[in-house]
Scaffold this motif. Structure first.
Motif, PDB file in Angstrom:
ATOM      1  N   SER A 226       0.836  -1.190   0.120  1.00 50.56           N
ATOM      2  CA  SER A 226      -0.047  -0.038  -0.407  1.00 50.56           C
ATOM      3  C   SER A 226       0.978   1.180  -0.090  1.00 50.56           C
ATOM      4  O   SER A 226       1.762   1.289   0.362  1.00 50.56           O
ATOM      5  N   GLU A 227       0.093   2.396  -0.884  1.00 50.82           N
ATOM      6  CA  GLU A 227       1.389   3.548  -0.133  1.00 50.82           C
ATOM      7  C   GLU A 227       0.402   5.139   0.214  1.00 50.82           C
ATOM      8  O   GLU A 227      -1.231   4.839  -0.094  1.00 50.82           O
ATOM      9  N   GLU A 228       0.992   6.162   0.362  1.00 45.72           N
ATOM     10  CA  GLU A 228       0.011   7.691   0.285  1.00 45.72           C
ATOM     11  C   GLU A 228       1.095   8.184   0.245  1.00 45.72           C
ATOM     12  O   GLU A 228       2.228   8.286  -0.075  1.00 45.72           O
ATOM     13  N   THR A 229       0.373   9.081  -0.372  1.00 42.14           N
ATOM     14  CA  THR A 229       1.048  10.888  -1.378  1.00 42.14           C
ATOM     15  C   THR A 229       0.207  12.210  -0.621  1.00 42.14           C
ATOM     16  O   THR A 229      -0.821  11.933  -0.874  1.00 42.14           O
ATOM     17  N   VAL A 230       1.192  13.079  -0.586  1.00 40.02           N
ATOM     18  CA  VAL A 230       1.035  13.934   0.287  1.00 40.02           C
ATOM     19  C   VAL A 230       1.924  15.284  -0.705  1.00 40.02           C
ATOM     20  O   VAL A 230       2.620  14.623  -1.185  1.00 40.02           O
ATOM     21  N   ARG A 231       0.986  16.344  -0.508  1.00 43.70           N
ATOM     22  CA  ARG A 231       1.391  17.334  -1.837  1.00 43.70           C
ATOM     23  C   ARG A 231       2.370  18.862  -0.624  1.00 43.70           C
ATOM     24  O   ARG A 231       1.696  18.452   0.749  1.00 43.70           O
ATOM     25  N   LEU A 232       3.604  19.030  -0.298  1.00 47.48           N
ATOM     26  CA  LEU A 232       4.835  19.464   0.438  1.00 47.48           C
ATOM     27  C   LEU A 232       3.897  20.894   0.086  1.00 47.48           C
ATOM     28  O   LEU A 232       3.565  21.087  -0.724  1.00 47.48           O
ATOM     29  N   ASP A 233       3.381  22.177   1.221  1.00 46.49           N
ATOM     30  CA  ASP A 233       3.310  23.208   1.180  1.00 46.49           C
ATOM     31  C   ASP A 233       4.415  23.504   1.698  1.00 46.49           C
ATOM     32  O   ASP A 233       4.250  23.898   3.232  1.00 46.49           O
ATOM     33  N   VAL A 234       5.660  24.199   0.814  1.00 48.49           N
ATOM     34  CA  VAL A 234       6.951  24.669   1.506  1.00 48.49           C
ATOM     35  C   VAL A 234       6.828  26.508   1.437  1.00 48.49           C
ATOM     36  O   VAL A 234       6.398  27.211   0.880  1.00 48.49           O
ATOM     37  N   LYS A 235       6.975  27.303   3.157  1.00 50.17           N
ATOM     38  CA  LYS A 235       6.807  28.558   2.696  1.00 50.17           C
ATOM     39  C   LYS A 235       7.956  28.935   2.670  1.00 50.17           C
ATOM     40  O   LYS A 235       8.972  28.240   3.036  1.00 50.17           O
ATOM     41  N   HIS A 236       7.951  29.813   1.717  1.00 50.51           N
ATOM     42  CA  HIS A 236       9.107  30.410   1.816  1.00 50.51           C
ATOM     43  C   HIS A 236       9.296  31.644   1.255  1.00 50.51           C
ATOM     44  O   HIS A 236       8.086  32.456   0.738  1.00 50.51           O
ATOM     45  N   LEU A 237      10.351  32.596   1.211  1.00 52.59           N
ATOM     46  CA  LEU A 237      10.630  34.462   1.148  1.00 52.59           C
ATOM     47  C   LEU A 237      10.806  34.727  -0.446  1.00 52.59           C
ATOM     48  O   LEU A 237      10.525  33.617  -1.314  1.00 52.59           O
ATOM     49  N   PRO A 238      10.184  35.312  -0.928  1.00 52.98           N
ATOM     50  CA  PRO A 238       9.782  35.571  -2.775  1.00 52.98           C
ATOM     51  C   PRO A 238      11.439  35.543  -3.162  1.00 52.98           C
ATOM     52  O   PRO A 238      12.409  35.540  -2.921  1.00 52.98           O
ATOM     53  N   GLN A 239      11.583  34.694  -4.082  1.00 55.05           N
ATOM     54  CA  GLN A 239      13.158  34.183  -4.956  1.00 55.05           C
ATOM     55  C   GLN A 239      12.500  35.391  -6.026  1.00 55.05           C
ATOM     56  O   GLN A 239      11.585  35.284  -7.274  1.00 55.05           O
ATOM     57  N   LEU A 240      13.742  36.363  -6.653  1.00 53.36           N
ATOM     58  CA  LEU A 240      13.562  37.506  -7.219  1.00 53.36           C
ATOM     59  C   LEU A 240      14.601  37.173  -8.595  1.00 53.36           C
ATOM     60  O   LEU A 240      15.764  36.504  -8.440  1.00 53.36           O
ATOM     61  N   GLN A 241      14.263  37.774  -9.651  1.00 50.23           N
ATOM     62  CA  GLN A 241      15.791  37.341 -10.426  1.00 50.23           C
ATOM     63  C   GLN A 241      15.291  39.159 -11.224  1.00 50.23           C
ATOM     64  O   GLN A 241      14.511  39.493 -11.815  1.00 50.23           O
ATOM     65  N   ILE A 242      17.364  39.686 -11.390  1.00 53.10           N
ATOM     66  CA  ILE A 242      17.074  40.755 -11.919  1.00 53.10           C
ATOM     67  C   ILE A 242      17.584  40.710 -13.563  1.00 53.10           C
ATOM     68  O   ILE A 242      18.115  40.259 -13.105  1.00 53.10           O
ATOM     69  N   THR A 243      17.098  41.443 -14.229  1.00 53.39           N
ATOM     70  CA  THR A 243      17.714  41.683 -15.747  1.00 53.39           C
ATOM     71  C   THR A 243      18.245  42.952 -16.054  1.00 53.39           C
ATOM     72  O   THR A 243      17.673  44.240 -15.527  1.00 53.39           O
ATOM     73  N   VAL A 244      19.166  43.116 -17.205  1.00 52.69           N
ATOM     74  CA  VAL A 244      20.047  44.054 -17.285  1.00 52.69           C
ATOM     75  C   VAL A 244      19.648  44.932 -18.592  1.00 52.69           C
ATOM     76  O   VAL A 244      20.120  43.310 -19.496  1.00 52.69           O
ATOM     77  N   GLY A 309       8.830  37.525   5.582  1.00 54.05           N
ATOM     78  CA  GLY A 309      10.115  38.422   5.305  1.00 54.05           C
ATOM     79  C   GLY A 309      10.824  38.926   4.230  1.00 54.05           C
ATOM     80  O   GLY A 309       9.673  39.079   3.454  1.00 54.05           O
ATOM     81  N   THR A 310      11.816  39.297   4.592  1.00 56.07           N
ATOM     82  CA  THR A 310      12.289  40.295   2.824  1.00 56.07           C
ATOM     83  C   THR A 310      13.416  39.668   2.788  1.00 56.07           C
ATOM     84  O   THR A 310      14.128  39.347   3.146  1.00 56.07           O
TER      85      THR A 310
END
Length: 840
Positions: A226-244, A309-310
């Protein structure tokens, strides 16, 4: 009624106390599936648990009120709980008489579901405990327990558990994250009613929304049960990307550039977004910078904030390029000292940095110097002057800025120390020294002397040593401005007497025994001048000269304190005494007697064994005149109290680890005490007195015997007129006044009266009788009335007028006076007196 209340309460407590005799701990319902096994955890406690006799396991048992018994399918029954459970049994009781009531059921089926009854019987009590068994057709599905919150990069523990326990059913847990198996950081454990597995890992923000699966694997069937599957809910800060734009972020001064911030992921969602330059917010999501200036160069980041947070993005460096600004010269090492390294730096703002520099010294180009730093490895006075520079980069040349002056400083030059005393210098002399120099930049401000001491200075540059010591070495001075220059050391060469004189044994031994060879050497640490003489002394007496003293065969008499002295032209120094300790066997033993060689019995005598030994005697033995060893083993032999029998010769024997020695005999004389002499004299005097008394009694006995023998001879050889006299001493009684009282009393003989009965042998009268109590005896002859009395007394000189004295040999002679008395008138006495001599 008040009295019955407490008794009723007691009876009620006793009535309900039976229900609390047994206490069980087990899961209320046990789960399993078709073909699996079951292990039922069970613990109990009861008042009479040690007396447990029988255990029965029922399936769906029903209690019959008629028979007072339980009816149902018996799965297990045991009457001997001491035997281990059999492996062949499907149902096994794993407990015992103490507190364990666990059960094991192998290979259960769906129809095994129901109520299990555990019947336990002791000697005094019975109990039925119910446990529910639930067997399903398919394996049970595990459950995954997630932590309350999962955070990015925080360690999280996921627990997969199944309400099933059987140690004989081999299973494994498998974890996977988005189809990727996870083998590390897992642990498996079992409780009384379930098994579980834990997965420990650090989720990242990219695991947000990913699936985690827990599988129960059967080793026997080689498949997933038998088996059981769950979905992860990972709390994290905003992940940013800067382009120039342009991407290289490098522009010339006056050109334009644009920057964009993008949020890749945020859980929970972000609520602010801004652009930072060197940490300061610009509050623009998209910025287009036109006609950039050089001051716009810097580090740019995107920043977003959420409920957690920031966070910031990676930084982007905007590089605005321009030609060099006017150059300025800076000295890196100040002050600039002659002989040291000098470094000058050409400072000019430029982007990109300058790649070529031109250096000027007093307006002239310094050849071969094209770097930003001008390094002078060894500064000379010729390097003094003004310096300037010109910077250049790919955008062009800059301008020459303000000039810098190089001032070369140096320490005082040609410093010397001068001794102002005449030589040679002796220990204790007063010494004066002065310090001189040639030039200095800056000027000399103070002086320093080495070594430092409590010396006086007449001036800053003059040093005075009041009493120079013997070990005064070199002296030097320094003239100082910002730096100090030291003069070459000057040796005072102080003369002194020999120092640290000591005696040293050149052939050291742990122990020096008699007969060994000992060589002593006189050493010293220093002397100036070096020419010296040596002398040796023992206990203050001179022995000889020379550095070495040799004792070829040392003896005990050589032991003592040795010292040596070393002298030169300055003086003489003696060493400390060096003690020579010679070890030798015991010798010169003698016995000393205290209080003396002659003592009186009853006193205390102490014999001491005196010896000469090194090391001292460790064991003593004592001997007496009979060459017998005495039990005493000490140095002192005490005789307390001393007796006459202790008189004689004594000697002792002493032994050490080097040998032994024996003393000559010493004689101890013990005299009788006055008390003993008095007792013995009294005994001798008593014996002599007894002998004397015996002799006197013997002489008297012999004389009496001789007298008796003489009387017996007279009786045998006498004629018809002879008679015998037998004396008997007795006290004369007083005269009676009766008619029978006859006789006479001689007052002179009152003290000693002898009476005698006279017997005439020719008559037929009876023999003489003994003297009666009255002192008289009547004798009858042929019926006559005449009576003859005799008074017999030992002759005493002067008793009678008509008796002449006799010689001393007549001591045993008695005299008798015969007087005739009649009944009538006394006849006329005859003129003559008849004497009879009696000898005994």
């Amino acid at each position: 009624m008040r009295l019955l209340g407490p008794w009723l309460l007691l009876l009620e407590c006793l009535a309900f106390s039976g229900s609390y005799k047994w206490t069980f701990h087990h899961p209320p319902t046990v789960y399993a599936w078709e073909g699996a096994c079951v292990w039922i955890y069970c613990k109990y406690s009861g008042l009479n648990s040690d007396d447990l006799e029988n255990v029965t396991v029922y399936h769906d048992a029903q209690y019959s009120k008629d028979t007072k018994r339980y009816n149902g399918t018996v799965l297990f029954r045991s009457t001997n709980l001491a035997e281990p459970p059999s492996e062949q049994q499907r149902v096994r009781f794993l407990g015992g008489k103490r507190d364990n009531c666990s059960l094991s059921i192998g290979r259960v089926h769906v129809n095994d579901s129901g109520k299990l009854g555990l019947r336990m019987v002791s000697k005094t009590d019975k109990w039925m405990e119910e446990i529910h068994l639930n067997v399903s057709e398919r394996p049970l599905v595990p459950r995954i327990r997630l932590p309350p919150e999962i955070r990015d990069s925080w360690e999280a523990t996921l627990t997969c558990w199944l309400n099933f326990t059987c140690f004989g059913y081999r299973t494994r847990w498998l974890w996977s994250l988005e189809e990727e198996p996870v083998y590390n950081s897992t642990s498996i454990s079992a409780t009384m009613d379930s098994i579980q597995s834990e997965l420990r890992f650090r989720p990242r923000w990219r695991h947000q929304g990913k699936n985690v699966t827990c599988q129960l694997w059967s080793d026997r069937e080689q498949r997933v049960l038998s088996e059981e599957t769950v979905r992860l809910d990972v709390k994290h800060l905003p992940q940013l990307q800067i382009t120039v734009s342009p991407p290289e972020a490098t522009v010339k001064e006056g050109q334009s550039v644009s920057m964009t911030c993008k949020v890749i992921s945020s859980n929970p969602p972000y609520h602010t977004l801004s652009l930072l330059k060197d940490g300061a917010p610009l509050r623009l999501q998209e910025t287009r910078l036109r006609s950039v200036a050089r001051n716009m160069s810097g580090k740019y980041r995107c920043q977003a904030s959420s409920a957690l947070g920031t966070s910031q993005s990676e930084e982007v460096v905007l590089d605005v390029q321009y030609a060099p600004e006017p150059s300025a010269v800076q000295s890196l090492l100040t002050p600039v000292v002659e002989g040291k390294t000098a470094e000058l730096m050409c400072e000019s703002q430029a982007n990109p940095p300058p790649t070529n520099y031109t250096w000027y010294h007093d307006g002239k180009i310094v050849p071969g110097k094209t770097e930003k730093k001008l390094r002078i490895p060894r500064v000379l006075l010729s390097h003094e002057g003004t310096y300037s520079c010109l910077a250049e980069n790919v955008l062009g040349l800059g301008q020459v800025g303000p000039r810098a002056k190089l001032d070369v400083q140096y320490a005082p030059k040609t410093v010397t120390t001068v001794i102002q005393n005449p030589t040679p210098i002796r220990e204790g002399d007063r010494v004066t020294l002065s310090c001189h120099y040639n030039s200095s930049n800056p000027k000399v401000t103070w002086y320093q002397w080495r070594p430092q001491g409590s010396w006086g200075e007449q001036s800053p540059r003059v040093l005075v040593i009041q009493k120079v010591s013997w070990n005064q070495g070199t002296v030097t001075c320094a003239a100082c401005n910002s730096w100090c220059s030291w003069a070459p050391p000057v040796d005072l060469n102080v003369h002194y007497a020999p120092r640290d004189v000591r005696v040293r044994q050149t052939n050291p031994r742990p122990e020096i025994h008699s007969g060994h060879r000992v060589v002593l050497q006189c050493d010293f640490s220093g002397s100036r001048p070096r020419e010296v003489r040596f002398a040796w002394e023992k206990n203050g007496s001179f022995l000889g000269e020379g550095r070495e003293l040799s004792l070829d065969s040392v003896s005990p008499e050589d032991a003592g304190n040795y010292s040596c002295s070393v002298s030169n032209s300055i003086g003489q120094t003696a060493s400390e005494a060096w003690g020579l300790r010679v070890l030798y066997a015991p010798r010169r033993l003698r016995v000393s007697l205290a209080p003396g060689a002659s003592v009186t019995e009853g006193e205390k005598a102490t014999l001491t064994c005196e010896s000469d030994a090194n090391p001292p005697v460790s064991q003593y033995s004592w001997f007496d005149g009979n060459n017998g060893e005495l039990p005493n083993t000490g140095r002192t032999l005490r005789l307390d109290p001393v007796r006459v029998q202790h008189s004689g010769a004594y000697w002792c024997r002493g032994a050490s680890r080097l040998g032994e020695g024996e003393s000559p005999p010493s004689t101890l004389t013990v005299y009788y005490s006055p008390e003993t002499i008095g007792r013995r004299a009294a005994v001798v005097l008593g014996i002599c007195l007894a002998v004397l008394i015996l002799v006197i009694f013997g002489v008297k006995f012999w004389r009496n015997w001789k007298r008796t023998r003489s009387q017996q001879g007279l009786q045998e050889n006498s004629s018809g007129q002879s008679f015998f006299v037998r004396n008997k001493k007795m006290r004369r009684a007083p005269l009676s006044e009766g008619p029978h009282a006859m006789g006479c009393c001689n007052p002179v003989m009152d003290e000693a009266v002898s009476y005698a009965a006279l017997r005439f042998p020719e008559t037929d009268a009876p023999g003489a009788g003994d003297v009666g109590n009255s002192g008289s005896q009547r004798l009858r002859q042929d019926g006559s009335d005449e009576v003859t009395y005799s008074v017999v007394q030992k002759r005493r000189v002067g008793d009678y007028e008509n008796v002449a004295p006799h010689s001393p040999d007549d001591e045993g002679i008695h005299y008798s006076e015969l007087i005739r008395f009649g009944a009538g008138e006394r006849p006329q006495a005859r003129e003559g007196v008849e004497y009879v001599t009696l000898k005994h």
